[in-house]
Design a protein around this motif. Structure first.
Motif, mmCIF file in Angstrom:
data_model
loop_
_atom_site.group_PDB
_atom_site.id
_atom_site.type_symbol
_atom_site.label_atom_id
_atom_site.label_comp_id
_atom_site.label_asym_id
_atom_site.label_seq_id
_atom_site.Cartn_x
_atom_site.Cartn_y
_atom_site.Cartn_z
ATOM 1 N N VAL A 227 0.498 -1.140 0.120
ATOM 2 C CA VAL A 227 0.386 0.211 0.098
ATOM 3 C C VAL A 227 1.004 1.403 0.191
ATOM 4 O O VAL A 227 1.779 1.451 0.686
ATOM 5 C CB VAL A 227 -1.286 0.087 1.253
ATOM 6 C CG1 VAL A 227 -1.692 1.423 1.539
ATOM 7 C CG2 VAL A 227 -1.717 -0.993 0.906
ATOM 8 N N ARG A 228 0.375 1.897 -0.719
ATOM 9 C CA ARG A 228 1.206 3.587 -1.172
ATOM 10 C C ARG A 228 0.857 5.088 -0.170
ATOM 11 O O ARG A 228 -0.439 4.370 -0.655
ATOM 12 C CB ARG A 228 1.536 3.858 -2.242
ATOM 13 C CG ARG A 228 2.521 3.144 -3.491
ATOM 14 C CD ARG A 228 2.948 3.455 -4.341
ATOM 15 N NE ARG A 228 3.832 2.528 -4.874
ATOM 16 C CZ ARG A 228 5.363 2.013 -4.932
ATOM 17 N NH1 ARG A 228 5.947 3.214 -3.385
ATOM 18 N NH2 ARG A 228 5.626 1.795 -4.887
ATOM 19 N N LEU A 229 1.663 4.856 0.098
ATOM 20 C CA LEU A 229 0.513 6.261 1.568
ATOM 21 C C LEU A 229 -0.270 7.041 0.684
ATOM 22 O O LEU A 229 -1.291 7.206 1.042
ATOM 23 C CB LEU A 229 1.484 7.413 1.761
ATOM 24 C CG LEU A 229 1.502 8.018 2.449
ATOM 25 C CD1 LEU A 229 0.931 7.608 4.010
ATOM 26 C CD2 LEU A 229 2.452 9.146 2.941
ATOM 27 N N GLY A 230 -0.043 7.190 -0.573
ATOM 28 C CA GLY A 230 -0.879 8.232 -1.562
ATOM 29 C C GLY A 230 -2.347 7.210 -2.399
ATOM 30 O O GLY A 230 -3.477 7.758 -2.394
ATOM 31 N N ASP A 231 -2.406 5.355 -1.969
ATOM 32 C CA ASP A 231 -3.202 4.875 -1.552
ATOM 33 C C ASP A 231 -4.592 5.040 -0.577
ATOM 34 O O ASP A 231 -5.674 4.406 -0.986
ATOM 35 C CB ASP A 231 -2.847 3.006 -1.678
ATOM 36 C CG ASP A 231 -1.915 2.869 -3.159
ATOM 37 O OD1 ASP A 231 -1.951 3.920 -4.107
ATOM 38 O OD2 ASP A 231 -1.396 2.044 -2.792
ATOM 39 N N VAL A 232 -4.073 5.610 0.217
ATOM 40 C CA VAL A 232 -4.432 5.202 1.441
ATOM 41 C C VAL A 232 -6.525 5.933 1.747
ATOM 42 O O VAL A 232 -7.346 6.004 1.961
ATOM 43 C CB VAL A 232 -3.763 5.512 3.280
ATOM 44 C CG1 VAL A 232 -4.680 5.570 4.102
ATOM 45 C CG2 VAL A 232 -2.802 4.584 3.260
ATOM 46 N N PRO A 233 -6.207 6.791 1.540
ATOM 47 C CA PRO A 233 -7.836 7.589 1.448
ATOM 48 C C PRO A 233 -8.359 7.503 0.286
ATOM 49 O O PRO A 233 -10.054 6.788 0.681
ATOM 50 C CB PRO A 233 -7.137 9.447 0.383
ATOM 51 C CG PRO A 233 -6.003 10.119 0.832
ATOM 52 C CD PRO A 233 -4.963 8.111 0.596
ATOM 53 N N VAL A 260 9.970 7.006 8.407
ATOM 54 C CA VAL A 260 10.174 5.577 8.849
ATOM 55 C C VAL A 260 9.839 5.308 7.617
ATOM 56 O O VAL A 260 9.239 5.333 6.590
ATOM 57 C CB VAL A 260 9.362 4.527 9.417
ATOM 58 C CG1 VAL A 260 9.689 3.083 9.509
ATOM 59 C CG2 VAL A 260 9.041 5.411 11.031
ATOM 60 N N ARG A 261 11.137 4.599 6.696
ATOM 61 C CA ARG A 261 10.852 3.790 5.158
ATOM 62 C C ARG A 261 9.980 3.360 5.072
ATOM 63 O O ARG A 261 9.204 3.166 4.036
ATOM 64 C CB ARG A 261 12.583 3.820 4.430
ATOM 65 C CG ARG A 261 13.697 3.894 5.018
ATOM 66 C CD ARG A 261 14.864 3.850 4.194
ATOM 67 N NE ARG A 261 14.615 3.360 2.215
ATOM 68 C CZ ARG A 261 15.293 3.182 2.047
ATOM 69 N NH1 ARG A 261 16.681 2.721 2.749
ATOM 70 N NH2 ARG A 261 14.619 2.847 0.470
ATOM 71 N N ARG A 262 9.800 1.734 6.075
ATOM 72 C CA ARG A 262 8.467 1.011 5.294
ATOM 73 C C ARG A 262 7.847 0.533 5.969
ATOM 74 O O ARG A 262 8.049 0.131 7.932
ATOM 75 C CB ARG A 262 9.325 0.319 4.742
ATOM 76 C CG ARG A 262 9.949 -0.077 3.069
ATOM 77 C CD ARG A 262 10.620 -1.270 2.955
ATOM 78 N NE ARG A 262 12.333 -1.559 3.411
ATOM 79 C CZ ARG A 262 13.306 -0.605 3.103
ATOM 80 N NH1 ARG A 262 12.971 -0.460 1.803
ATOM 81 N NH2 ARG A 262 14.413 -1.390 3.815
ATOM 82 N N VAL A 289 4.761 2.403 2.012
ATOM 83 C CA VAL A 289 5.884 3.123 1.377
ATOM 84 C C VAL A 289 5.069 4.067 1.489
ATOM 85 O O VAL A 289 3.955 4.335 0.885
ATOM 86 C CB VAL A 289 6.482 2.498 0.400
ATOM 87 C CG1 VAL A 289 6.640 0.704 0.824
ATOM 88 C CG2 VAL A 289 5.731 2.114 -0.238
ATOM 89 N N GLY A 290 5.741 5.332 1.589
ATOM 90 C CA GLY A 290 5.257 6.501 1.559
ATOM 91 C C GLY A 290 5.728 6.748 -0.149
ATOM 92 O O GLY A 290 5.607 5.770 -1.404
#
Length: 290
Positions: A227-233, A260-262, A289-290
């Protein structure tokens, strides 16, 4: 998948496992890994020994592991023996002053020192800390209805860094305090994420009683691996992140935003899930991940 017994695994297969782990060991060498430990993996003595053994192995090959633990079930058991009923609001334990004392006894005392002693049986030296030591976790009251349940104001990583620099494994219980000396019970995921961010950890691992983030909560085959940070919303809007997963994912997001990297959510019920995630390409849970 049928589990292979030791007699069915050849020496060549064992050697291949070690060879495949080598790049991961190199990548994590001298890097900080924060592990939040709780849930079913704490309730079974067999699982507890297995988790401590995994952490001892990671430490032995050069990783700087920080173990952050909760202990909700043991707190509930002690309160029951004291004749106090456990009450929860939005999943958080209502904590009056007497309950706060019991939480401190269990977390900073019995569980913390038990884990330190268990780690020593694997030949790894550990130091038990609490969020109160050196005012590591400064906290304030989260909600008057909850009493002495705290939200984090700041995390000072210096006590943990001092322990790491001496080659010990820090084992941290999730209590905090304010400048007036009041003690607060802190959610273990929240505390671990804050500690991971303050340490600028390479990875933060949250052990849970679920396989990870599932697209369908009733079907473990729908595990979302990355899951990428941008996927969360979007996942929240779709209802994939809902219920008890909301605070867990919020902690993952805060850790990533803190540097934190991961971040990983792993199933603590699965044997050696930490090693599978850190030392293999396949992994065993959901990686953020970011």
């Amino acid at each position: 998948m049928q589990e292979l017994s030791n007699s069915q695994i050849s020496h060549a297969q064992r050697a291949q496992v070690l060879v495949e782990a080598l790049p991961h060991i190199r990548n994590y060498h001298e890097k900080v890994i924060v592990v939040k430990y709780g849930g079913s993996a704490m309730r079974s003595e067999e699982k507890k020994r297995q988790v401590m053994g995994d952490i001892a192995l990671l430490h032995l090959v050069g990783m700087r592991v920080v173990l952050v633990h909760g202990g909700g079930n043991e707190i509930t058991e002690l309160l029951g023996r004291l004749g106090k009923r456990s009450e929860f609001i939005d999943g958080l334990r209502v904590t009056d002053r007497e309950t706060a004392e019991a939480v401190q006894m269990v977390l900073a005392g019995k569980i913390n020192k038990g884990l330190v002693a268990l780690m020593e049986t694997y030949g790894r030296h550990a130091i038990g800390l609490s969020g109160m030591d050196g005012q590591m976790i400064l906290a304030r009251q989260l909600d008057p209805r909850l009493g002495f349940v705290g939200e984090i104001v700041s995390v000072d990583p210096l006590p943990i860094q001092a322990v790491l620099e001496k080659g010990y494994i820090p084992i941290v219980s999730t209590m905090g305090c304010d400048k007036e000396g009041n003690v607060y019970n802190i959610n273990a995921d929240t505390a671990a994420a804050g500690i991971a961010a303050a340490l600028e950890a390479e990875s933060f691992i949250s052990m849970s009683d679920i396989p990870g983030l599932l697209r369908d909560v009733n079907d473990e085959s729908t595990l979302i691996r990355v899951v990428r940070l941008g996927d969360v919303p979007a996942l929240e809007a779709e209802g994939v992140i809902s219920g008890g997963m909301i605070p867990k994912v919020e902690c993952c997001v805060k850790a990533l935003e803190g540097g934190v990297r991961r971040v990983f959510i792993l199933d603590g019920r699965v044997e050696h899930s930490i090693l599978m995630e850190i030392l293999t390409d396949a992994g065993s849970g959901t990686m953020f991940v970011g």
